[in-house]
Design a protein around this motif. Structure first.
Motif, PDB file in Angstrom:
ATOM      1  N   ARG A   1       0.851  -1.163   0.211  1.00 18.70           N
ATOM      2  CA  ARG A   1      -0.218  -0.225  -0.257  1.00 18.70           C
ATOM      3  C   ARG A   1       0.920   1.316  -0.308  1.00 18.70           C
ATOM      4  NH1 ARG A   1      -4.925  -1.057   4.690  1.00 18.70           N
ATOM      5  NH2 ARG A   1      -5.214   0.410   3.300  1.00 18.70           N
ATOM      6  N   ILE A   2       1.904   1.111  -1.079  1.00 10.38           N
ATOM      7  CA  ILE A   2       3.276   2.039  -0.750  1.00 10.38           C
ATOM      8  C   ILE A   2       2.558   3.784  -1.533  1.00 10.38           C
ATOM      9  CG2 ILE A   2       5.135   3.107  -1.813  1.00 10.38           C
ATOM     10  CD1 ILE A   2       5.864  -0.119  -1.336  1.00 10.38           C
ATOM     11  N   ALA A   3       1.641   2.874  -2.595  1.00  9.30           N
ATOM     12  CA  ALA A   3       1.213   4.781  -2.818  1.00  9.30           C
ATOM     13  C   ALA A   3       0.124   5.497  -2.082  1.00  9.30           C
ATOM     14  CB  ALA A   3       0.006   4.481  -3.997  1.00  9.30           C
ATOM     15  N   GLU A   4      -1.264   4.156  -0.540  1.00  2.00           N
ATOM     16  CA  GLU A   4      -2.048   5.330   0.359  1.00  2.00           C
ATOM     17  C   GLU A   4      -0.765   5.627   0.765  1.00  2.00           C
ATOM     18  OE1 GLU A   4      -4.989   2.811   0.794  1.00  2.00           O
ATOM     19  OE2 GLU A   4      -4.223   1.086  -0.772  1.00  2.00           O
ATOM     20  N   ALA A   5      -0.186   5.022   1.152  1.00  2.00           N
ATOM     21  CA  ALA A   5       0.645   5.652   2.398  1.00  2.00           C
ATOM     22  C   ALA A   5       1.081   6.993   2.429  1.00  2.00           C
ATOM     23  CB  ALA A   5       1.981   4.622   2.898  1.00  2.00           C
ATOM     24  N   ASP A   6       2.580   6.612   1.174  1.00  2.00           N
ATOM     25  CA  ASP A   6       2.200   7.651   0.076  1.00  2.00           C
ATOM     26  C   ASP A   6       1.466   9.054   0.302  1.00  2.00           C
ATOM     27  OD1 ASP A   6       4.380   9.748  -1.495  1.00  2.00           O
ATOM     28  OD2 ASP A   6       2.642  10.255  -2.869  1.00  2.00           O
TER      29      ASP A   6
ATOM     30  N   LYS B   1       1.989  12.624   3.369  1.00  2.00           N
ATOM     31  CA  LYS B   1       2.184  13.826   2.340  1.00  2.00           C
ATOM     32  C   LYS B   1       0.625  15.095   3.028  1.00  2.00           C
ATOM     33  CE  LYS B   1       4.841  12.930  -1.070  1.00  2.00           C
ATOM     34  NZ  LYS B   1       5.062  12.942  -2.455  1.00  2.00           N
ATOM     35  N   GLY B   2      -0.544  13.979   3.224  1.00  2.00           N
ATOM     36  CA  GLY B   2      -1.681  15.125   3.808  1.00  2.00           C
ATOM     37  C   GLY B   2      -1.871  15.245   5.032  1.00  2.00           C
ATOM     38  N   GLY B   3      -0.949  14.388   5.734  1.00  2.00           N
ATOM     39  CA  GLY B   3      -1.014  15.495   7.021  1.00  2.00           C
ATOM     40  C   GLY B   3      -1.434  14.258   7.801  1.00  2.00           C
ATOM     41  N   LYS B   4      -1.916  13.215   7.787  1.00  2.00           N
ATOM     42  CA  LYS B   4      -2.329  12.226   8.592  1.00  2.00           C
ATOM     43  C   LYS B   4      -1.550  11.477   9.459  1.00  2.00           C
ATOM     44  CE  LYS B   4      -5.905  12.385   4.903  1.00  2.00           C
ATOM     45  NZ  LYS B   4      -7.433  10.846   4.204  1.00  2.00           N
ATOM     46  N   TYR B   5      -0.739  11.857   9.332  1.00  2.00           N
ATOM     47  CA  TYR B   5      -0.034   9.942  10.508  1.00  2.00           C
ATOM     48  C   TYR B   5       0.335  11.055  11.543  1.00  2.00           C
ATOM     49  CZ  TYR B   5       4.314   7.576  11.511  1.00  2.00           C
ATOM     50  OH  TYR B   5       5.152   6.779  12.942  1.00  2.00           O
TER      51      TYR B   5
ATOM     52  N   GLY C   1       1.758   9.245  14.184  1.00  2.00           N
ATOM     53  CA  GLY C   1       2.140   8.289  15.400  1.00  2.00           C
ATOM     54  C   GLY C   1       1.962   7.175  14.610  1.00  2.00           C
ATOM     55  N   TRP C   2       3.286   5.874  15.434  1.00  2.00           N
ATOM     56  CA  TRP C   2       2.896   4.784  15.107  1.00  2.00           C
ATOM     57  C   TRP C   2       1.205   3.656  15.561  1.00  2.00           C
ATOM     58  CZ3 TRP C   2       2.937  -0.310  17.545  1.00  2.00           C
ATOM     59  CH2 TRP C   2       2.792  -0.955  16.831  1.00  2.00           C
ATOM     60  N   LYS C   3       1.369   3.286  14.791  1.00  2.00           N
ATOM     61  CA  LYS C   3      -0.632   2.196  15.088  1.00  2.00           C
ATOM     62  C   LYS C   3      -0.340   0.531  14.450  1.00  2.00           C
ATOM     63  CE  LYS C   3      -3.436   6.819  15.537  1.00  2.00           C
ATOM     64  NZ  LYS C   3      -2.551   7.172  14.951  1.00  2.00           N
ATOM     65  N   PRO C   4      -0.774  -0.444  15.194  1.00  2.69           N
ATOM     66  CA  PRO C   4      -0.188  -1.315  14.597  1.00  2.69           C
ATOM     67  C   PRO C   4      -1.083  -1.999  14.180  1.00  2.69           C
ATOM     68  CG  PRO C   4      -1.589  -1.298  16.563  1.00  2.69           C
ATOM     69  CD  PRO C   4      -0.721   0.010  16.656  1.00  2.69           C
ATOM     70  N   ASP C   5      -2.756  -1.452  13.370  1.00  2.00           N
ATOM     71  CA  ASP C   5      -3.095  -1.973  12.398  1.00  2.00           C
ATOM     72  C   ASP C   5      -3.174  -0.662  11.236  1.00  2.00           C
ATOM     73  OD1 ASP C   5      -4.516   0.362  13.683  1.00  2.00           O
ATOM     74  OD2 ASP C   5      -6.561  -0.888  13.821  1.00  2.00           O
ATOM     75  N   GLN C   6      -2.274   0.065  11.215  1.00  2.00           N
ATOM     76  CA  GLN C   6      -2.223   1.495   9.967  1.00  2.00           C
ATOM     77  C   GLN C   6      -1.471   0.005   8.496  1.00  2.00           C
ATOM     78  OE1 GLN C   6      -1.538   6.136  11.357  1.00  2.00           O
ATOM     79  NE2 GLN C   6       0.839   5.196  10.863  1.00  2.00           N
ATOM     80  N   LEU C   7      -2.541   1.410   7.769  1.00  4.07           N
ATOM     81  CA  LEU C   7      -2.165   0.781   6.564  1.00  4.07           C
ATOM     82  C   LEU C   7      -1.949  -0.914   6.262  1.00  4.07           C
ATOM     83  CD1 LEU C   7      -0.766   3.982   5.631  1.00  4.07           C
ATOM     84  CD2 LEU C   7      -3.340   3.183   4.009  1.00  4.07           C
ATOM     85  N   LEU C   8      -2.062  -1.237   6.938  1.00  3.45           N
ATOM     86  CA  LEU C   8      -1.795  -2.980   6.754  1.00  3.45           C
ATOM     87  C   LEU C   8      -2.292  -3.740   5.469  1.00  3.45           C
ATOM     88  CD1 LEU C   8      -3.597  -4.650   9.675  1.00  3.45           C
ATOM     89  CD2 LEU C   8      -1.227  -3.911   9.339  1.00  3.45           C
TER      90      LEU C   8
END
Length: 330
Positions: free
Chosen positions: A122-127, A131-135, A137-144
């Protein structure tokens, strides 16, 4: 003899000009990198012994009539040759060649896996997320996502490029391989443990389906509604072959209904348009689980130079009365 190149190869395919001139041929180069008009293509091809066109140039009966009886070879600067009317070429006694090479195979094979990895992780989604300022912090179920290792890759079309994809799948990612083609390929079975199955069986069993077939009447809409219904809901479709191999209307409906997990396309049915039209208000680019690249699977410096070399060497061979290196074959 006189050769016309329908594009300006400066900076990415200059070796073609060097090879042709070294062989003693006069070379006329169109001044623009791409985008020759139909009028200019017909006018500037007239009286030539050889023409080196792009895959965006339509080489048909009108072209051969305009070029005239001196024309001996059309060296298409592409692996595919669906832009060329092979029957018209045969009727006019013109040889048609394309530009397959190991370097091109490698480029398309690598791009195929770049698309697969982008889908799996899910690299494009993660990018876009980052970039959209949604990150926050780390979460165990984030963009699995999911690993490629142990998954089943189904290759439809086990030719040169399909075999290169098989090489990466087994040696790089430990995937299981299925393949479907008009005939068996013992080499891919022996080298990579690929299993030859029917297309329907491949679609039912694969986690990833990758297309590597030429565009022919028999492969147009090879993947349509019926085939998409056979795929797993968790499976992905990858197309680096030709756009019309996939029925995009059916693909859009399958994506909307979540019949498959996603798709990655480097080519499009109505190219250069990414969507033929707004069907049911659906667009490929509206789906987060769809990766789109603008027909760049072979767009590496190495591949472009290799294509130029093959095209020019085909011309040199034919104009010297020899057999072409890579005749276009259906």
């Amino acid at each position: 003899m006189n050769v016309f190149i329908s594009f300006n190869p400066k900076g990415f395919a200059e070796s073609a000009v060097r090879i042709l001139k070294k062989a003693g041929h006069a070379v006329t180069v169109y001044p623009k990198v791409y985008g020759i008009s139909r009028k200019d293509l017909l006018r500037l091809s007239k009286g030539r012994d050889a023409v080196l066109p792009l895959l965006t140039d339509r080489i048909d009966e009108e072209f051969f009539r305009a070029a005239g009886p001196k024309l001996k070879i059309v060296a298409n600067y592409a692996v595919g040759f669906d832009n060329v009317d092979l029957q018209a070429a045969k009727n006019h006694g013109v040889i048609v060649t394309n530009t397959p090479s190991e370097t091109v195979n490698e480029s398309v094979g690598e791009h195929t896996f770049a698309l697969m990895l982008t889908l799996a992780h899910r690299i494009a989604e993660a990018d876009r997320f980052s970039k959209g300022g949604k990150y926050s912090g780390w979460k165990p179920d984030q963009l699995l996502g999911s690993n490629l290792r142990g998954k089943t890759l189904g290759i439809i079309g086990a030719g040169r490029i399909g075999s290169n994809v098989a090489f990466h799948a087994v040696n790089g990612f430990g995937m299981n391989l299925l393949y479907s083609d008009m005939k068996r390929n013992p080499d891919i079975e022996k080298a990579f443990g690929a299993k030859y199955v029917s297309k329907d069986a491949l679609l039912k069993r694969s986690d990833y389906v990758s297309l590597h077939v030429p565009l022919l009447p028999s492969t147009r809409h090879l993947i349509s509604a019926k085939q998409l219904r056979l795929m797993k809901k968790t499976a992905f479709l990858i197309n680096t072959a030709r756009g019309p191999v996939v029925d995009e209307k059916a693909l859009l409906k399958a994506l909307k209904a979540k019949r498959i997990a996603g798709a990655a396309l480097d080519v499009f049915e109505c190219e250069p348009a990414i969507d033929c039209d707004l069907r049911d208000n659906l667009e490929l680019k509206a789906f987060e689980n769809v990766i789109l690249t603008p027909h760049i699977a072979s767009a590496t410096i190495e591949a472009r130079e290799a294509m130029a070399d093959v095209a020019a060497k085909n011309i040199v061979a034919v104009l010297a009365g020899k057999k072409p290196l890579t005749p276009a074959k259906v």
